[in-house]
Design a protein around this motif. Structure first.
Motif, short mmCIF file in Angstrom:
data_model
loop_
_atom_site.label_atom_id
_atom_site.label_comp_id
_atom_site.label_asym_id
_atom_site.label_seq_id
_atom_site.Cartn_x
_atom_site.Cartn_y
_atom_site.Cartn_z
N MET A 432 0.82 -1.21 0.00
CA MET A 432 0.00 0.00 0.00
C MET A 432 0.86 1.26 0.00
SD MET A 432 -2.72 -1.62 -0.28
CE MET A 432 -3.92 -0.29 -0.36
N SER A 433 2.07 1.17 0.57
CA SER A 433 2.97 2.33 0.60
C SER A 433 3.48 2.68 -0.78
CB SER A 433 4.16 2.05 1.54
OG SER A 433 3.73 1.91 2.86
N TYR A 434 3.98 1.66 -1.53
CA TYR A 434 4.52 2.03 -2.83
C TYR A 434 3.43 2.33 -3.86
CZ TYR A 434 4.68 -3.12 -3.90
OH TYR A 434 4.43 -4.46 -4.08
N LEU A 435 2.23 1.81 -3.65
CA LEU A 435 1.13 2.23 -4.52
C LEU A 435 0.75 3.68 -4.25
CD1 LEU A 435 -1.27 -0.88 -4.60
CD2 LEU A 435 0.45 -0.19 -6.27
N ALA A 436 0.80 4.06 -2.97
CA ALA A 436 0.50 5.45 -2.61
C ALA A 436 1.53 6.40 -3.21
CB ALA A 436 0.46 5.60 -1.09
N ILE A 437 2.81 6.00 -3.15
CA ILE A 437 3.86 6.85 -3.71
C ILE A 437 3.68 7.00 -5.22
CG2 ILE A 437 6.34 6.92 -4.23
CD1 ILE A 437 6.80 5.64 -1.48
N GLY A 438 3.31 5.91 -5.89
CA GLY A 438 3.11 5.96 -7.32
C GLY A 438 1.74 6.48 -7.72
N LYS A 439 0.88 6.76 -6.74
CA LYS A 439 -0.49 7.24 -6.97
C LYS A 439 -1.29 6.27 -7.86
CE LYS A 439 0.89 12.06 -6.37
NZ LYS A 439 1.02 13.40 -6.97
N VAL A 440 -1.03 4.99 -7.64
CA VAL A 440 -1.73 3.94 -8.40
C VAL A 440 -2.83 3.37 -7.50
CG1 VAL A 440 -1.51 1.66 -9.47
CG2 VAL A 440 0.29 3.36 -9.78
N PRO A 441 -4.08 3.47 -7.90
CA PRO A 441 -5.17 2.90 -7.08
C PRO A 441 -5.00 1.39 -6.91
CG PRO A 441 -6.05 4.35 -8.78
CD PRO A 441 -4.60 4.15 -9.10
#
Length: 473
Positions: A432-441
Protein backbone atom coordinates in the motif's frame (compact mmCIF):
# COMPACT_ATOMS: atom_id res chain seq x y z
CA UNK A 1 -34.76 9.55 4.44
CA UNK A 2 -34.31 13.09 5.79
CA UNK A 3 -32.82 15.75 3.52
CA UNK A 4 -29.34 17.12 4.15
CA UNK A 5 -28.11 13.90 5.69
CA UNK A 6 -25.82 11.50 3.96
CA UNK A 7 -25.67 7.90 4.92
CA UNK A 8 -22.12 6.68 4.91
CA UNK A 9 -21.05 3.12 5.22
CA UNK A 10 -18.02 2.31 7.23
CA UNK A 11 -15.54 0.29 5.24
CA UNK A 12 -14.26 -2.85 6.88
CA UNK A 13 -10.75 -2.37 8.16
CA UNK A 14 -8.51 -5.36 8.82
CA UNK A 15 -7.34 -5.27 12.46
CA UNK A 16 -3.72 -4.69 13.41
CA UNK A 17 -1.48 -7.76 13.08
CA UNK A 18 -0.94 -7.85 16.86
CA UNK A 19 -4.70 -7.82 17.41
CA UNK A 20 -5.15 -10.75 15.04
CA UNK A 21 -2.40 -12.77 16.65
CA UNK A 22 -3.59 -12.09 20.19
CA UNK A 23 -7.09 -13.04 19.09
CA UNK A 24 -5.62 -16.39 18.04
CA UNK A 25 -4.00 -16.61 21.50
CA UNK A 26 -7.48 -16.11 23.01
CA UNK A 27 -8.94 -18.79 20.74
CA UNK A 28 -6.15 -21.17 21.77
CA UNK A 29 -6.86 -20.31 25.42
CA UNK A 30 -10.56 -21.16 25.01
CA UNK A 31 -9.53 -24.29 23.14
CA UNK A 32 -7.73 -25.61 26.22
CA UNK A 33 -11.18 -25.90 27.86
CA UNK A 34 -12.92 -27.45 24.84
CA UNK A 35 -10.40 -29.56 22.92
CA UNK A 36 -9.45 -32.89 24.56
CA UNK A 37 -5.88 -32.90 25.85
CA UNK A 38 -3.52 -35.38 24.27
CA UNK A 39 0.13 -35.88 23.48
CA UNK A 40 2.61 -37.62 21.24
CA UNK A 41 5.93 -38.99 22.42
CA UNK A 42 8.89 -37.09 21.00
CA UNK A 43 11.94 -39.06 19.91
CA UNK A 44 15.24 -38.19 18.30
CA UNK A 45 15.61 -39.16 14.66
CA UNK A 46 18.94 -41.02 14.46
CA UNK A 47 19.45 -39.93 10.84
CA UNK A 48 18.85 -36.19 11.16
CA UNK A 49 19.37 -35.73 14.90
CA UNK A 50 16.25 -33.59 15.20
CA UNK A 51 13.27 -34.20 17.47
CA UNK A 52 10.27 -35.79 15.72
CA UNK A 53 6.94 -37.19 16.85
CA UNK A 54 6.32 -40.92 17.13
CA UNK A 55 3.19 -41.27 14.92
CA UNK A 56 1.91 -44.30 16.84
CA UNK A 57 2.24 -42.78 20.30
CA UNK A 58 -0.72 -40.36 20.50
CA UNK A 59 -2.82 -40.80 23.64
CA UNK A 60 -5.29 -38.75 25.69
CA UNK A 61 -4.16 -37.16 28.94
CA UNK A 62 -5.84 -35.29 31.80
CA UNK A 63 -7.24 -31.89 30.84
CA UNK A 64 -5.00 -28.99 31.93
CA UNK A 65 -6.78 -25.81 30.82
CA UNK A 66 -4.82 -22.55 30.99
CA UNK A 67 -6.02 -20.19 33.70
CA UNK A 68 -7.18 -16.69 32.82
CA UNK A 69 -5.26 -15.33 35.82
CA UNK A 70 -3.44 -16.83 38.75
CA UNK A 71 -1.24 -15.57 41.58
CA UNK A 72 0.81 -18.76 41.63
CA UNK A 73 0.79 -20.34 38.17
CA UNK A 74 1.42 -19.20 34.60
CA UNK A 75 -1.75 -17.90 32.98
CA UNK A 76 -3.10 -16.41 29.76
CA UNK A 77 -1.25 -13.10 30.06
CA UNK A 78 2.08 -14.57 31.14
CA UNK A 79 2.03 -16.56 27.88
CA UNK A 80 3.25 -13.49 25.96
CA UNK A 81 6.31 -13.16 28.20
CA UNK A 82 6.87 -16.92 28.01
CA UNK A 83 6.59 -16.71 24.22
CA UNK A 84 9.20 -13.94 24.15
CA UNK A 85 11.51 -16.06 26.30
CA UNK A 86 11.00 -19.16 24.17
CA UNK A 87 11.73 -17.22 20.95
CA UNK A 88 14.50 -15.03 22.39
CA UNK A 89 17.24 -16.32 20.06
CA UNK A 90 15.11 -15.62 16.98
CA UNK A 91 13.97 -12.21 18.28
CA UNK A 92 17.55 -11.11 18.98
CA UNK A 93 18.64 -12.48 15.62
CA UNK A 94 16.04 -10.36 13.81
CA UNK A 95 16.83 -7.20 15.81
CA UNK A 96 20.61 -7.46 15.39
CA UNK A 97 20.46 -8.37 11.70
CA UNK A 98 18.01 -5.52 11.08
CA UNK A 99 20.41 -3.14 12.82
CA UNK A 100 23.39 -4.52 10.90
CA UNK A 101 21.75 -4.02 7.52
CA UNK A 102 20.79 -0.48 8.53
CA UNK A 103 24.49 0.17 9.27
CA UNK A 104 25.37 -1.07 5.77
CA UNK A 105 22.64 1.05 4.20
CA UNK A 106 23.85 4.03 6.24
CA UNK A 107 27.10 4.03 4.24
CA UNK A 108 25.09 5.05 1.17
CA UNK A 109 26.63 2.22 -0.86
CA UNK A 110 23.33 0.46 -1.58
CA UNK A 111 21.50 3.64 -2.64
CA UNK A 112 24.40 4.83 -4.79
CA UNK A 113 24.93 1.48 -6.46
CA UNK A 114 21.29 0.98 -7.40
CA UNK A 115 20.87 4.61 -8.47
CA UNK A 116 23.93 4.59 -10.72
CA UNK A 117 22.91 1.29 -12.27
CA UNK A 118 19.52 2.77 -13.06
CA UNK A 119 21.10 5.82 -14.69
CA UNK A 120 23.53 3.71 -16.71
CA UNK A 121 20.61 1.73 -18.12
CA UNK A 122 18.41 4.75 -18.79
CA UNK A 123 19.18 4.67 -22.52
CA UNK A 124 19.18 0.89 -22.89
CA UNK A 125 15.42 0.66 -23.43
CA UNK A 126 13.57 -2.37 -22.16
CA UNK A 127 16.80 -3.97 -20.89
CA UNK A 128 16.45 -1.86 -17.76
CA UNK A 129 13.51 -4.00 -16.59
CA UNK A 130 15.25 -7.40 -16.17
CA UNK A 131 18.47 -5.84 -14.89
CA UNK A 132 16.73 -3.77 -12.22
CA UNK A 133 14.58 -6.75 -11.26
CA UNK A 134 17.70 -8.91 -10.89
CA UNK A 135 19.39 -6.34 -8.64
CA UNK A 136 16.38 -5.98 -6.37
CA UNK A 137 15.74 -9.72 -6.57
CA UNK A 138 19.15 -10.39 -5.10
CA UNK A 139 18.37 -7.88 -2.36
CA UNK A 140 15.10 -9.66 -1.56
CA UNK A 141 16.78 -13.07 -1.54
CA UNK A 142 19.64 -12.09 0.76
CA UNK A 143 18.66 -9.22 3.05
CA UNK A 144 14.89 -9.67 2.80
CA UNK A 145 14.48 -6.36 0.94
CA UNK A 146 10.83 -5.33 1.22
CA UNK A 147 10.22 -1.99 2.97
CA UNK A 148 13.60 -0.84 1.60
CA UNK A 149 12.21 -0.87 -1.95
CA UNK A 150 9.83 1.97 -1.16
CA UNK A 151 12.55 4.65 -1.43
CA UNK A 152 13.50 3.45 -4.92
CA UNK A 153 9.97 3.47 -6.32
CA UNK A 154 10.11 7.17 -7.42
CA UNK A 155 13.35 6.45 -9.33
CA UNK A 156 11.74 3.43 -11.01
CA UNK A 157 8.68 5.46 -12.02
CA UNK A 158 10.80 8.32 -13.40
CA UNK A 159 12.90 5.95 -15.48
CA UNK A 160 9.86 4.06 -16.75
CA UNK A 161 8.13 7.24 -17.88
CA UNK A 162 11.33 8.52 -19.51
CA UNK A 163 11.36 5.34 -21.60
CA UNK A 164 7.71 5.63 -22.61
CA UNK A 165 6.20 3.25 -20.07
CA UNK A 166 3.86 3.98 -17.16
CA UNK A 167 4.06 4.10 -13.36
CA UNK A 168 3.04 0.45 -13.02
CA UNK A 169 6.15 -0.60 -14.97
CA UNK A 170 8.27 1.62 -12.73
CA UNK A 171 6.79 0.17 -9.56
CA UNK A 172 6.88 -3.41 -10.85
CA UNK A 173 10.51 -3.49 -11.94
CA UNK A 174 11.55 -2.43 -8.44
CA UNK A 175 9.10 -4.28 -6.22
CA UNK A 176 8.38 -7.49 -8.15
CA UNK A 177 12.10 -8.14 -8.48
CA UNK A 178 12.40 -7.89 -4.71
CA UNK A 179 9.29 -10.08 -4.34
CA UNK A 180 10.83 -12.80 -6.52
CA UNK A 181 13.96 -12.74 -4.37
CA UNK A 182 11.96 -12.61 -1.14
CA UNK A 183 9.96 -15.67 -2.23
CA UNK A 184 13.04 -17.63 -3.31
CA UNK A 185 14.76 -16.39 -0.16
CA UNK A 186 17.82 -18.61 -0.48
CA UNK A 187 19.70 -16.48 2.08
CA UNK A 188 16.86 -14.47 3.65
CA UNK A 189 17.42 -14.49 7.43
CA UNK A 190 13.97 -13.07 8.25
CA UNK A 191 11.85 -15.75 6.54
CA UNK A 192 13.80 -18.85 5.53
CA UNK A 193 16.22 -18.49 8.44
CA UNK A 194 13.42 -18.17 11.01
CA UNK A 195 11.23 -20.92 9.49
CA UNK A 196 14.09 -23.40 9.16
CA UNK A 197 15.26 -22.78 12.72
CA UNK A 198 11.74 -23.46 14.05
CA UNK A 199 11.39 -26.55 11.82
CA UNK A 200 14.78 -27.78 13.10
CA UNK A 201 16.36 -28.12 9.69
CA UNK A 202 19.83 -26.68 8.97
CA UNK A 203 19.64 -22.95 8.26
CA UNK A 204 19.92 -22.16 4.54
CA UNK A 205 19.82 -25.85 3.64
CA UNK A 206 18.46 -26.73 0.16
CA UNK A 207 19.91 -23.41 -1.02
CA UNK A 208 20.45 -24.71 -4.56
CA UNK A 209 16.77 -25.58 -4.94
CA UNK A 210 15.78 -22.14 -3.65
CA UNK A 211 18.14 -20.42 -6.10
CA UNK A 212 16.36 -22.24 -8.93
CA UNK A 213 13.00 -21.08 -7.51
CA UNK A 214 14.30 -17.50 -7.37
CA UNK A 215 15.57 -17.54 -10.96
CA UNK A 216 12.39 -19.11 -12.37
CA UNK A 217 10.18 -16.67 -10.45
CA UNK A 218 12.35 -13.75 -11.59
CA UNK A 219 12.22 -14.84 -15.25
CA UNK A 220 8.42 -15.23 -15.12
CA UNK A 221 8.06 -11.80 -13.48
CA UNK A 222 10.44 -10.05 -15.90
CA UNK A 223 8.64 -11.59 -18.89
CA UNK A 224 5.27 -10.41 -17.54
CA UNK A 225 6.46 -6.83 -16.91
CA UNK A 226 8.34 -6.57 -20.22
CA UNK A 227 5.33 -7.87 -22.16
CA UNK A 228 3.13 -5.21 -20.58
CA UNK A 229 5.77 -2.49 -21.05
CA UNK A 230 6.01 -3.18 -24.79
CA UNK A 231 2.22 -2.94 -25.12
CA UNK A 232 2.13 0.40 -23.31
CA UNK A 233 4.98 1.84 -25.37
CA UNK A 234 3.34 0.79 -28.64
CA UNK A 235 -0.06 2.06 -27.53
CA UNK A 236 -0.20 4.19 -24.35
CA UNK A 237 -3.98 3.80 -24.24
CA UNK A 238 -3.45 0.14 -23.28
CA UNK A 239 -2.00 1.26 -19.94
CA UNK A 240 -4.08 0.10 -16.98
CA UNK A 241 -3.66 3.63 -15.59
CA UNK A 242 -3.85 5.57 -18.88
CA UNK A 243 -6.09 8.31 -17.43
CA UNK A 244 -3.75 8.80 -14.49
CA UNK A 245 -0.69 8.91 -16.75
CA UNK A 246 -2.25 11.69 -18.83
CA UNK A 247 -2.77 13.77 -15.69
CA UNK A 248 0.59 13.01 -14.11
CA UNK A 249 3.07 15.86 -13.97
CA UNK A 250 5.47 14.27 -11.51
CA UNK A 251 9.17 14.49 -12.24
CA UNK A 252 12.31 13.36 -10.49
CA UNK A 253 15.79 14.87 -10.61
CA UNK A 254 17.88 11.81 -11.47
CA UNK A 255 21.06 13.88 -11.14
CA UNK A 256 20.46 13.97 -7.37
CA UNK A 257 21.44 10.32 -7.04
CA UNK A 258 24.55 10.07 -4.77
CA UNK A 259 27.98 9.61 -6.35
CA UNK A 260 29.50 6.11 -6.29
CA UNK A 261 32.85 6.30 -4.45
CA UNK A 262 35.80 4.06 -3.66
CA UNK A 263 34.48 3.65 -0.12
CA UNK A 264 31.24 2.24 -1.54
CA UNK A 265 33.21 -0.37 -3.45
CA UNK A 266 34.93 -1.23 -0.19
CA UNK A 267 31.51 -1.77 1.42
CA UNK A 268 30.56 -4.12 -1.44
CA UNK A 269 33.76 -6.07 -0.80
CA UNK A 270 32.90 -6.39 2.91
CA UNK A 271 29.42 -7.67 2.04
CA UNK A 272 30.74 -10.16 -0.52
CA UNK A 273 33.31 -11.47 1.94
CA UNK A 274 30.68 -11.69 4.67
CA UNK A 275 28.31 -13.78 2.56
CA UNK A 276 31.19 -16.03 1.44
CA UNK A 277 32.17 -16.63 5.08
CA UNK A 278 28.52 -17.30 5.95
CA UNK A 279 28.18 -19.98 3.28
CA UNK A 280 31.46 -21.61 4.35
CA UNK A 281 30.55 -21.49 8.05
CA UNK A 282 27.14 -23.07 7.46
CA UNK A 283 28.43 -25.82 5.20
CA UNK A 284 31.69 -26.70 6.93
CA UNK A 285 31.08 -25.81 10.57
CA UNK A 286 27.32 -26.12 11.01
CA UNK A 287 26.82 -22.48 11.99
CA UNK A 288 23.47 -21.63 13.52
CA UNK A 289 21.67 -18.52 14.73
CA UNK A 290 24.28 -17.31 17.24
CA UNK A 291 27.17 -17.50 14.77
CA UNK A 292 25.13 -15.96 11.94
CA UNK A 293 24.01 -13.10 14.18
CA UNK A 294 27.61 -12.31 15.08
CA UNK A 295 28.65 -12.41 11.41
CA UNK A 296 25.95 -9.96 10.34
CA UNK A 297 26.96 -7.65 13.19
CA UNK A 298 30.59 -7.80 12.01
CA UNK A 299 29.50 -7.01 8.45
CA UNK A 300 27.62 -3.94 9.67
CA UNK A 301 30.52 -2.67 11.79
CA UNK A 302 33.25 -3.23 9.18
CA UNK A 303 31.08 -1.85 6.36
CA UNK A 304 30.58 1.32 8.42
CA UNK A 305 34.33 1.61 9.09
CA UNK A 306 35.20 1.13 5.42
CA UNK A 307 32.37 3.47 4.40
CA UNK A 308 33.77 6.26 6.57
CA UNK A 309 30.78 6.50 8.91
CA UNK A 310 31.57 7.80 12.40
CA UNK A 311 31.06 5.45 15.39
CA UNK A 312 28.20 7.58 16.74
CA UNK A 313 26.38 7.62 13.40
CA UNK A 314 26.98 3.88 13.05
CA UNK A 315 25.38 3.31 16.45
CA UNK A 316 22.46 5.52 15.43
CA UNK A 317 21.97 3.54 12.23
CA UNK A 318 21.99 0.31 14.23
CA UNK A 319 19.32 1.60 16.60
CA UNK A 320 17.19 2.89 13.72
CA UNK A 321 17.47 -0.46 11.94
CA UNK A 322 16.54 -2.41 15.04
CA UNK A 323 13.59 -0.04 15.61
CA UNK A 324 12.44 -0.51 12.04
CA UNK A 325 12.39 -4.29 12.37
CA UNK A 326 11.06 -4.36 15.94
CA UNK A 327 7.51 -4.88 14.67
CA UNK A 328 8.46 -8.19 13.05
CA UNK A 329 10.70 -9.24 15.93
CA UNK A 330 7.97 -8.71 18.53
CA UNK A 331 5.43 -10.47 16.31
CA UNK A 332 7.57 -13.60 16.63
CA UNK A 333 7.38 -13.50 20.42
CA UNK A 334 3.64 -12.74 20.53
CA UNK A 335 2.94 -15.47 17.97
CA UNK A 336 4.98 -17.88 20.08
CA UNK A 337 2.45 -17.26 22.88
CA UNK A 338 -0.04 -19.27 20.79
CA UNK A 339 2.25 -22.27 21.03
CA UNK A 340 2.86 -21.67 24.75
CA UNK A 341 -0.89 -21.73 25.46
CA UNK A 342 -1.52 -24.83 23.34
CA UNK A 343 1.41 -26.67 24.90
CA UNK A 344 0.34 -25.70 28.44
CA UNK A 345 -3.19 -26.93 27.74
CA UNK A 346 -1.76 -30.01 25.95
CA UNK A 347 -3.99 -29.50 22.89
CA UNK A 348 -1.42 -28.91 20.17
CA UNK A 349 -0.83 -32.62 19.64
CA UNK A 350 -4.59 -33.22 19.54
CA UNK A 351 -4.88 -30.64 16.75
CA UNK A 352 -1.95 -32.20 14.89
CA UNK A 353 -3.40 -35.68 15.37
CA UNK A 354 -6.84 -34.64 14.09
CA UNK A 355 -5.36 -32.85 11.08
CA UNK A 356 -3.03 -35.73 10.29
CA UNK A 357 -5.91 -38.21 10.56
CA UNK A 358 -7.95 -36.08 8.17
CA UNK A 359 -5.31 -35.92 5.45
CA UNK A 360 -3.32 -39.11 6.10
CA UNK A 361 -5.27 -40.95 3.43
CA UNK A 362 -4.18 -38.36 0.85
CA UNK A 363 -0.92 -38.67 -1.08
CA UNK A 364 1.88 -36.73 0.61
CA UNK A 365 1.99 -34.40 -2.39
CA UNK A 366 -1.64 -33.40 -1.77
CA UNK A 367 -0.87 -32.85 1.91
CA UNK A 368 1.94 -30.47 0.94
CA UNK A 369 -0.40 -28.55 -1.36
CA UNK A 370 -2.99 -28.25 1.42
CA UNK A 371 -0.30 -26.75 3.67
CA UNK A 372 0.39 -24.27 0.87
CA UNK A 373 -3.28 -23.26 0.66
CA UNK A 374 -3.40 -22.70 4.44
CA UNK A 375 -0.30 -20.48 4.32
CA UNK A 376 -1.72 -18.41 1.42
CA UNK A 377 -4.90 -17.76 3.41
CA UNK A 378 -3.06 -16.94 6.63
CA UNK A 379 -0.82 -14.40 4.91
CA UNK A 380 -3.83 -12.13 4.42
CA UNK A 381 -4.17 -11.91 8.20
CA UNK A 382 -0.48 -12.16 9.18
CA UNK A 383 1.52 -10.36 6.46
CA UNK A 384 4.68 -10.37 8.57
CA UNK A 385 6.94 -13.12 7.20
CA UNK A 386 8.72 -13.87 10.46
CA UNK A 387 5.43 -13.64 12.37
CA UNK A 388 3.75 -16.13 10.07
CA UNK A 389 6.70 -18.49 10.43
CA UNK A 390 6.46 -18.30 14.22
CA UNK A 391 2.69 -18.85 14.10
CA UNK A 392 2.52 -21.75 11.68
CA UNK A 393 5.80 -23.67 11.63
CA UNK A 394 5.46 -25.14 15.17
CA UNK A 395 2.35 -26.94 13.88
CA UNK A 396 3.38 -27.54 10.27
CA UNK A 397 6.74 -29.16 11.11
CA UNK A 398 5.41 -32.05 13.24
CA UNK A 399 2.37 -32.35 10.96
CA UNK A 400 4.74 -32.79 8.03
CA UNK A 401 6.40 -35.70 9.86
CA UNK A 402 3.07 -37.43 10.36
CA UNK A 403 1.78 -37.14 6.79
CA UNK A 404 5.01 -37.98 5.03
CA UNK A 405 5.95 -34.46 3.92
CA UNK A 406 9.57 -33.43 4.42
CA UNK A 407 10.11 -30.51 6.77
CA UNK A 408 12.01 -28.72 4.04
CA UNK A 409 8.89 -28.94 1.84
CA UNK A 410 6.78 -27.61 4.72
CA UNK A 411 9.13 -24.61 4.92
CA UNK A 412 8.73 -24.10 1.17
CA UNK A 413 4.92 -24.13 1.54
CA UNK A 414 5.27 -21.36 4.13
CA UNK A 415 7.70 -19.43 1.89
CA UNK A 416 5.38 -19.45 -1.09
CA UNK A 417 2.27 -18.70 0.94
CA UNK A 418 4.00 -15.72 2.50
CA UNK A 419 6.06 -14.47 -0.45
CA UNK A 420 3.76 -14.47 -3.47
CA UNK A 421 0.66 -12.89 -1.99
CA UNK A 422 2.50 -9.98 -0.36
CA UNK A 423 2.24 -8.31 -3.78
CA UNK A 424 -1.58 -8.37 -3.86
CA UNK A 425 -3.03 -8.47 -0.34
CA UNK A 426 -4.32 -5.07 0.90
CA UNK A 427 -3.11 -5.87 4.43
CA UNK A 428 0.51 -5.50 3.26
CA UNK A 429 1.74 -2.11 4.46
CA UNK A 430 4.64 -2.24 2.00
CA UNK A 431 2.34 -2.80 -1.00
CA UNK A 432 0.00 0.00 0.00
CA UNK A 433 2.97 2.33 0.60
CA UNK A 434 4.52 2.03 -2.83
CA UNK A 435 1.13 2.23 -4.52
CA UNK A 436 0.50 5.45 -2.61
CA UNK A 437 3.86 6.85 -3.71
CA UNK A 438 3.11 5.96 -7.32
CA UNK A 439 -0.49 7.24 -6.97
CA UNK A 440 -1.73 3.94 -8.40
CA UNK A 441 -5.17 2.90 -7.08
CA UNK A 442 -5.17 -0.51 -5.44
CA UNK A 443 -7.96 -1.79 -7.69
CA UNK A 444 -5.91 -0.91 -10.81
CA UNK A 445 -2.87 -2.73 -9.43
CA UNK A 446 -5.03 -5.70 -8.44
CA UNK A 447 -6.40 -5.99 -11.96
CA UNK A 448 -2.91 -5.77 -13.47
CA UNK A 449 -1.11 -8.23 -11.17
CA UNK A 450 -3.88 -10.85 -10.82
CA UNK A 451 -2.79 -12.94 -13.86
CA UNK A 452 0.83 -12.91 -12.64
CA UNK A 453 -0.35 -13.94 -9.18
CA UNK A 454 -2.07 -16.95 -10.73
CA UNK A 455 1.13 -17.91 -12.57
CA UNK A 456 3.22 -17.45 -9.41
CA UNK A 457 0.91 -19.55 -7.24
CA UNK A 458 0.74 -22.29 -9.88
CA UNK A 459 4.55 -22.34 -10.20
CA UNK A 460 4.80 -22.60 -6.40
CA UNK A 461 2.55 -25.67 -6.49
CA UNK A 462 4.79 -27.24 -9.15
CA UNK A 463 7.90 -26.60 -7.06
CA UNK A 464 6.23 -28.10 -3.99
CA UNK A 465 5.32 -31.23 -5.94
CA UNK A 466 8.90 -31.53 -7.21
CA UNK A 467 10.30 -30.96 -3.71
CA UNK A 468 8.13 -33.72 -2.26
CA UNK A 469 8.84 -36.15 -5.12
CA UNK A 470 12.62 -35.74 -4.75
CA UNK A 471 12.35 -35.89 -0.94
CA UNK A 472 13.95 -32.47 -0.49
CA UNK A 473 15.85 -32.30 2.79
Amino acid sequence: MSLGKEVTKKRFKVPHTYVIIFAIVIIAFLGTYIIPAGTYERVEDPNSGRTVVDPASYHRVEQTPVKFFSFEEPHLFTSVHQGMQAANSIIFFILIVGGAFAMIQGTGAIDAGIGKTALALKDKGILIIPVMMLIFGFGGATIGMAEETIVFVPIGIALARALGYDAIVGIAMITLGAAAGFTGGFANPFTVGVAQSIAEVPIYSAMGFRIVIFLVTLIISAWYVMRYAKKVKNNPELSVIYDLEKESKSTLDLSAIPELTGRHYGVYAVMALGFAVMIYGIREHGWYIQQLTSLFLMMGIFASLVGGVSPSKTAGHFVDGAKGIAFGALVVGIARAILVVMESGQIIDTIIHATATGISSLPSVMAALLMYVVQVILNFFIPSGSGQAATTMPIMAPLADLVGVTRQTAVLAYQFGDGFTNSIIPTSAVLMSYLAIGKVPYEKWFKWILPLMGIWIASGAVFLIIAQLINLQ
